[in-house]
Design a protein around this motif. Structure first.
Motif, mmCIF file in Angstrom:
data_model
loop_
_atom_site.group_PDB
_atom_site.id
_atom_site.type_symbol
_atom_site.label_atom_id
_atom_site.label_comp_id
_atom_site.label_asym_id
_atom_site.label_seq_id
_atom_site.Cartn_x
_atom_site.Cartn_y
_atom_site.Cartn_z
ATOM 1 N N PRO A 52 54.618 49.885 44.603
ATOM 2 C CA PRO A 52 53.717 50.762 43.851
ATOM 3 C C PRO A 52 52.590 49.934 43.219
ATOM 4 O O PRO A 52 52.796 48.788 42.832
ATOM 5 C CB PRO A 52 54.610 51.351 42.761
ATOM 6 C CG PRO A 52 56.009 51.145 43.236
ATOM 7 C CD PRO A 52 55.983 49.927 44.100
ATOM 8 N N PHE A 53 51.411 50.523 43.168
ATOM 9 C CA PHE A 53 50.294 49.830 42.535
ATOM 10 C C PHE A 53 49.443 50.833 41.776
ATOM 11 O O PHE A 53 49.526 52.030 41.995
ATOM 12 C CB PHE A 53 49.459 49.052 43.564
ATOM 13 C CG PHE A 53 48.773 49.896 44.602
ATOM 14 C CD1 PHE A 53 47.480 50.344 44.412
ATOM 15 C CD2 PHE A 53 49.427 50.231 45.786
ATOM 16 C CE1 PHE A 53 46.843 51.121 45.378
ATOM 17 C CE2 PHE A 53 48.798 50.995 46.759
ATOM 18 C CZ PHE A 53 47.506 51.444 46.548
ATOM 19 N N ALA A 54 48.629 50.304 40.881
ATOM 20 C CA ALA A 54 47.765 51.131 40.034
ATOM 21 C C ALA A 54 46.311 50.822 40.342
ATOM 22 O O ALA A 54 45.995 49.839 41.024
ATOM 23 C CB ALA A 54 48.062 50.836 38.562
ATOM 24 N N ALA A 55 45.421 51.658 39.826
ATOM 25 C CA ALA A 55 43.991 51.432 39.991
ATOM 26 C C ALA A 55 43.608 50.049 39.475
ATOM 27 O O ALA A 55 42.762 49.371 40.062
ATOM 28 C CB ALA A 55 43.202 52.517 39.264
ATOM 29 N N SER A 56 44.243 49.618 38.401
ATOM 30 C CA SER A 56 43.926 48.301 37.845
ATOM 31 C C SER A 56 44.249 47.180 38.826
ATOM 32 O O SER A 56 43.578 46.144 38.831
ATOM 33 C CB SER A 56 44.671 48.086 36.527
ATOM 34 O OG SER A 56 46.063 48.181 36.720
ATOM 35 N N ASP A 57 45.250 47.373 39.686
ATOM 36 C CA ASP A 57 45.563 46.370 40.706
ATOM 37 C C ASP A 57 44.459 46.283 41.746
ATOM 38 O O ASP A 57 44.086 45.193 42.198
ATOM 39 C CB ASP A 57 46.899 46.694 41.395
ATOM 40 C CG ASP A 57 48.074 46.667 40.441
ATOM 41 O OD1 ASP A 57 48.140 45.744 39.598
ATOM 42 O OD2 ASP A 57 48.920 47.575 40.530
ATOM 43 N N VAL A 58 43.920 47.425 42.129
ATOM 44 C CA VAL A 58 42.812 47.454 43.086
ATOM 45 C C VAL A 58 41.599 46.770 42.467
ATOM 46 O O VAL A 58 40.950 45.929 43.106
ATOM 47 C CB VAL A 58 42.463 48.898 43.507
ATOM 48 C CG1 VAL A 58 41.268 48.916 44.451
ATOM 49 C CG2 VAL A 58 43.658 49.601 44.141
ATOM 50 N N ILE A 59 41.305 47.103 41.228
ATOM 51 C CA ILE A 59 40.159 46.516 40.537
ATOM 52 C C ILE A 59 40.303 45.005 40.442
ATOM 53 O O ILE A 59 39.362 44.250 40.709
ATOM 54 C CB ILE A 59 39.973 47.156 39.145
ATOM 55 C CG1 ILE A 59 39.504 48.604 39.320
ATOM 56 C CG2 ILE A 59 39.008 46.352 38.286
ATOM 57 C CD1 ILE A 59 39.531 49.426 38.059
ATOM 58 N N SER A 60 41.477 44.549 40.106
ATOM 59 C CA SER A 60 41.718 43.113 39.995
ATOM 60 C C SER A 60 41.521 42.407 41.329
ATOM 61 O O SER A 60 40.877 41.352 41.407
ATOM 62 C CB SER A 60 43.142 42.874 39.470
ATOM 63 O OG SER A 60 43.430 41.503 39.434
ATOM 64 N N GLN A 61 42.050 42.992 42.379
ATOM 65 C CA GLN A 61 41.941 42.385 43.702
ATOM 66 C C GLN A 61 40.484 42.352 44.177
ATOM 67 O O GLN A 61 40.019 41.342 44.702
ATOM 68 C CB GLN A 61 42.824 43.122 44.705
ATOM 69 C CG GLN A 61 42.970 42.348 45.998
ATOM 70 C CD GLN A 61 44.267 42.669 46.717
ATOM 71 O OE1 GLN A 61 45.160 43.311 46.189
ATOM 72 N NE2 GLN A 61 44.367 42.210 47.936
ATOM 73 N N VAL A 62 39.768 43.450 44.005
ATOM 74 C CA VAL A 62 38.370 43.490 44.426
ATOM 75 C C VAL A 62 37.538 42.517 43.593
ATOM 76 O O VAL A 62 36.688 41.790 44.137
ATOM 77 C CB VAL A 62 37.788 44.916 44.354
ATOM 78 C CG1 VAL A 62 36.286 44.904 44.624
ATOM 79 C CG2 VAL A 62 38.499 45.832 45.332
ATOM 80 N N SER A 63 37.778 42.456 42.308
ATOM 81 C CA SER A 63 37.040 41.516 41.457
ATOM 82 C C SER A 63 37.231 40.086 41.955
ATOM 83 O O SER A 63 36.278 39.305 42.001
ATOM 84 C CB SER A 63 37.497 41.629 40.000
ATOM 85 O OG SER A 63 37.104 42.868 39.455
ATOM 86 N N GLY A 64 38.452 39.778 42.353
ATOM 87 C CA GLY A 64 38.737 38.441 42.868
ATOM 88 C C GLY A 64 38.014 38.143 44.172
ATOM 89 O O GLY A 64 37.419 37.068 44.330
ATOM 90 N N THR A 65 38.032 39.086 45.101
ATOM 91 C CA THR A 65 37.376 38.829 46.390
ATOM 92 C C THR A 65 35.855 38.822 46.239
ATOM 93 O O THR A 65 35.175 38.063 46.931
ATOM 94 C CB THR A 65 37.805 39.832 47.480
ATOM 95 O OG1 THR A 65 37.459 41.160 47.089
ATOM 96 C CG2 THR A 65 39.297 39.730 47.773
ATOM 97 N N LEU A 66 35.331 39.633 45.320
ATOM 98 C CA LEU A 66 33.887 39.600 45.077
ATOM 99 C C LEU A 66 33.474 38.247 44.502
ATOM 100 O O LEU A 66 32.456 37.674 44.903
ATOM 101 C CB LEU A 66 33.463 40.723 44.133
ATOM 102 C CG LEU A 66 33.393 42.116 44.720
ATOM 103 C CD1 LEU A 66 33.047 43.134 43.630
ATOM 104 C CD2 LEU A 66 32.381 42.186 45.850
ATOM 105 N N GLN A 67 34.269 37.742 43.570
ATOM 106 C CA GLN A 67 33.940 36.442 42.983
ATOM 107 C C GLN A 67 33.989 35.342 44.037
ATOM 108 O O GLN A 67 33.137 34.462 44.065
ATOM 109 C CB GLN A 67 34.880 36.118 41.816
ATOM 110 C CG GLN A 67 34.462 34.884 41.053
ATOM 111 C CD GLN A 67 33.018 34.977 40.550
ATOM 112 O OE1 GLN A 67 32.636 35.940 39.890
ATOM 113 N NE2 GLN A 67 32.195 33.991 40.874
#
Length: 95
Positions: A52-67
């Motif tokens: 299970p994952f939350a929106a915050s997990d998606v945000i964290s992952q995308v923030s990391g790949t964008l950086q």
């Protein structure tokens, strides 16, 4: 970060990307397409993991790949500005 229901968040983000198509500038279209790729990859990765994952997990992952992408020089300064502006709008959908 909030823990919005992932399906509702994913649907809202998809609607945002789709809504930009007829009204965005060329730069905004590039940025939204670029960001959508990062977003879809993050969602897909989390779904494949099966936990299970939350929106915050998606945000964290995308923030990391964008950086990582910015550090690697994938985006010039203007593109970074457009991507970051849309990314802020996406993150607000999780609130």
């Amino acid at each position: 970060m909030t823990t919005a229901v992932p399906e509702q968040f994913i649907d809202a983000v998809t609607e945002l990307f789709d809504a930009l198509v007829p009204v965005a500038t060329d730069d905004e279209l590039f940025a939204s397409g670029y960001l959508r790729g990062h977003f879809d990859l993050a969602v897909g990765t989390l779904q494949v993991e099966g936990a299970p994952f939350a929106a915050s997990d998606v945000i964290s992952q995308v923030s990391g790949t964008l950086q990582q992408a910015i550090t690697a020089g994938e985006l010039n300064e203007q593109d970074q500005h457009h991507v970051n502006a849309i990314w802020l709008r996406v993150q607000q959908l999780a609130a």
